[in-house]
Design a protein around this motif. Sequence first.
Motif, mmCIF file in Angstrom:
data_model
loop_
_atom_site.group_PDB
_atom_site.id
_atom_site.type_symbol
_atom_site.label_atom_id
_atom_site.label_comp_id
_atom_site.label_asym_id
_atom_site.label_seq_id
_atom_site.Cartn_x
_atom_site.Cartn_y
_atom_site.Cartn_z
ATOM 1 N N VAL A 1 0.932 -1.097 -0.106
ATOM 2 C CA VAL A 1 -0.120 -0.207 0.102
ATOM 3 C C VAL A 1 0.837 1.093 0.039
ATOM 4 O O VAL A 1 0.544 2.350 -0.498
ATOM 5 C CB VAL A 1 -0.982 0.023 1.247
ATOM 6 N N VAL A 2 2.142 1.127 0.535
ATOM 7 C CA VAL A 2 2.999 2.206 0.595
ATOM 8 C C VAL A 2 4.292 2.010 -0.416
ATOM 9 O O VAL A 2 4.800 0.732 -0.347
ATOM 10 C CB VAL A 2 3.790 2.062 1.901
ATOM 11 N N GLU A 3 4.466 2.817 -1.206
ATOM 12 C CA GLU A 3 5.683 2.783 -2.044
ATOM 13 C C GLU A 3 6.927 3.014 -1.154
ATOM 14 O O GLU A 3 7.319 3.988 -0.937
ATOM 15 C CB GLU A 3 5.830 3.772 -3.081
ATOM 16 N N THR A 4 7.903 1.668 -0.951
ATOM 17 C CA THR A 4 8.835 1.581 -0.204
ATOM 18 C C THR A 4 9.913 2.809 -0.638
ATOM 19 O O THR A 4 10.385 3.560 0.417
ATOM 20 C CB THR A 4 9.480 0.435 -0.008
ATOM 21 N N ASP A 5 10.279 3.029 -1.779
ATOM 22 C CA ASP A 5 11.253 3.917 -2.096
ATOM 23 C C ASP A 5 10.848 5.205 -1.647
ATOM 24 O O ASP A 5 11.603 6.054 -1.276
ATOM 25 C CB ASP A 5 11.889 3.695 -3.625
ATOM 26 N N ALA A 6 9.571 5.529 -2.068
ATOM 27 C CA ALA A 6 9.260 6.872 -1.749
ATOM 28 C C ALA A 6 9.048 7.135 -0.008
ATOM 29 O O ALA A 6 9.371 8.200 0.205
ATOM 30 C CB ALA A 6 7.772 7.082 -2.225
ATOM 31 N N LEU A 7 8.788 5.857 0.691
ATOM 32 C CA LEU A 7 9.013 6.230 2.230
ATOM 33 C C LEU A 7 10.346 6.528 2.436
ATOM 34 O O LEU A 7 10.529 7.383 3.610
ATOM 35 C CB LEU A 7 8.513 4.911 2.738
ATOM 36 N N VAL A 8 11.267 6.041 1.863
ATOM 37 C CA VAL A 8 12.635 6.115 2.341
ATOM 38 C C VAL A 8 12.972 7.648 2.028
ATOM 39 O O VAL A 8 13.629 8.061 2.824
ATOM 40 C CB VAL A 8 13.660 4.956 1.589
ATOM 41 N N GLU A 9 12.829 7.929 0.776
ATOM 42 C CA GLU A 9 12.997 9.211 0.290
ATOM 43 C C GLU A 9 12.417 10.427 1.448
ATOM 44 O O GLU A 9 12.626 11.280 1.802
ATOM 45 C CB GLU A 9 12.521 9.473 -1.174
ATOM 46 N N ALA A 10 10.943 10.151 1.744
ATOM 47 C CA ALA A 10 10.420 10.954 2.610
ATOM 48 C C ALA A 10 11.040 11.201 3.960
ATOM 49 O O ALA A 10 11.010 12.124 4.373
ATOM 50 C CB ALA A 10 8.807 10.406 2.781
ATOM 51 N N LEU A 11 11.577 9.969 4.578
ATOM 52 C CA LEU A 11 12.217 10.049 5.955
ATOM 53 C C LEU A 11 13.535 10.836 5.612
ATOM 54 O O LEU A 11 13.995 11.500 6.526
ATOM 55 C CB LEU A 11 12.538 8.498 6.470
ATOM 56 N N ARG A 12 14.189 10.626 4.845
ATOM 57 C CA ARG A 12 15.696 11.072 4.455
ATOM 58 C C ARG A 12 15.189 12.625 4.197
ATOM 59 O O ARG A 12 16.230 13.503 4.627
ATOM 60 C CB ARG A 12 16.255 10.441 3.492
ATOM 61 N N SER A 13 14.245 12.946 3.831
ATOM 62 C CA SER A 13 14.085 14.319 3.359
ATOM 63 C C SER A 13 13.339 15.139 4.201
ATOM 64 O O SER A 13 13.019 16.463 4.041
ATOM 65 C CB SER A 13 13.260 14.306 1.783
ATOM 66 N N ASN A 14 12.858 14.322 5.408
ATOM 67 C CA ASN A 14 12.007 15.072 6.571
ATOM 68 C C ASN A 14 10.858 15.325 6.045
ATOM 69 O O ASN A 14 10.078 16.554 6.371
ATOM 70 C CB ASN A 14 12.755 16.222 7.048
ATOM 71 N N TRP A 15 10.034 14.813 5.105
ATOM 72 C CA TRP A 15 8.809 15.169 4.569
ATOM 73 C C TRP A 15 7.668 14.721 5.475
ATOM 74 O O TRP A 15 6.600 14.887 5.669
ATOM 75 C CB TRP A 15 8.625 14.405 3.175
ATOM 76 N N ILE A 16 8.042 13.645 6.300
ATOM 77 C CA ILE A 16 7.300 13.230 7.399
ATOM 78 C C ILE A 16 8.223 13.150 8.690
ATOM 79 O O ILE A 16 9.329 12.980 8.729
ATOM 80 C CB ILE A 16 6.361 11.863 7.217
ATOM 81 N N ARG A 17 7.452 13.045 9.822
ATOM 82 C CA ARG A 17 7.937 13.053 11.049
ATOM 83 C C ARG A 17 8.631 11.614 11.506
ATOM 84 O O ARG A 17 9.685 11.248 12.127
ATOM 85 C CB ARG A 17 7.207 13.503 12.122
#
Length: 324
Positions: free
Chosen positions: A241-257
Motif C-alpha cells: 500500500v506504501v511505495e517503499t522507495d518513496a517512504l525512504v525518500e520521505a524519511l531522508r528528506s524530512n517530509w514526514i516525522r
Amino acid sequence: MSDADTPDVLVLRKGTHGTPIEQYADAIRERLPDHTVELARTPAEESEAIRDARFVTGMTLEDDLLAAAETLEVFACAYAGTGHLPLAELEERGVAVTNASGVHGPNIGEHVLGAILSFTRRFHVGARRQRRREWRHYKAHELQGSTVTVVGLGAIGQSVCDRLEPFGVDTIGVRYSPEKGGPTDEVVGFEGDAFDDALARTDYLVLACPLTETTRGLIDREAFVTMDPESVLVNIARGPVVETDALVEALRSNWIRGASLDVTDPEPLPEEHPLWTFENVQITPHNAGHTPRYYDRLADIVAENRRRVDESETDTDLENQVLP
C-alpha cells in the motif's frame, strides 16, 4: 470413511502466530460439545479426512487438498484475508467460504493506538536517552486536537476509531463508498481532491485497508509531499500500500516525522534495508495481529456457522461469508 466417522468439523494442521493448532480445535469443541471435531495433524490425515468432510476450517487450502475434498460444502478460513485461497475453484464448486474478519479488531486497534501514543510522546527518543543514561529533556507532542485519518473502515478501522474516541481527536475516514458514512467525523473516497486534502490535514495516517488495485501504491511520492512534515504514518495494512522507495525518500528528506510499520514491502524486510537504520521508524514483524485470544474469537465464528448449517435445510447465510 463412513458417514458415522465423518467429523462435523475438520480442522487442518497449519496454525498461526506460533500457537499450537490444538488450541483452536479445543476451542471449537468447547463451543460445540454435541459435535465431533477432528484435527488432522499430518498431511496423510488431512488427505484422508477431507475426502468426506463437509465443513472444514484452516489457514490455507492447497490445490491437492481441494481436489481430494469430494463433499466439501463450507470452508471456514482462519485468516481475515482470503486472497491466498483458490477462490475461483471454490466458487465453481459452490463451496461457501467464510473468513476471520473482526477477530483482529481489538489487538490491532491497541497496536495502532500504542504506535500513535509512542510517536506523540516520543518514547523512542526517551528510550534512546535511557540507553545512554542521559538525563536530558526533549520536546514531545499532544494527541488531543490532532487529526487522524484512517484508510479503510472495516472491522479493524472501526476498532481503531473506537479506541481513538476518548482522546479528543478529529477523524477522517477513507473508504470506497464515502456516501455510506462511517465512524469518523468525515468520510472521503480514494479518488479526487478530497483524499489529497485529507492527507494535507493529517497528523497521523493509519492504513487499515486491504491490498487492492486501488490501494496498491496509494501512499506514493506525491502523497508524502502532500503530507505535513510533522505527520506520522502507521501501516498495519499491507506493505505494498506504501511505495517503499518513496517512504525512504520521505524519511531522508524530512517530509514526514516518522513511521510505524507492522508490514513492509518487501516482507520480511531484508537485513540490509535502510528502513532498519532510521531512528524515527518503528518496525514490528507483522505482529499487530497477534493476540492470545485469536483462536477463541475465531472459534466463536466457526461454531456459530456450524450451528447455522445444522439448522438450515437449504442455503443459509453465514457469518463473515465471502463466497458465494
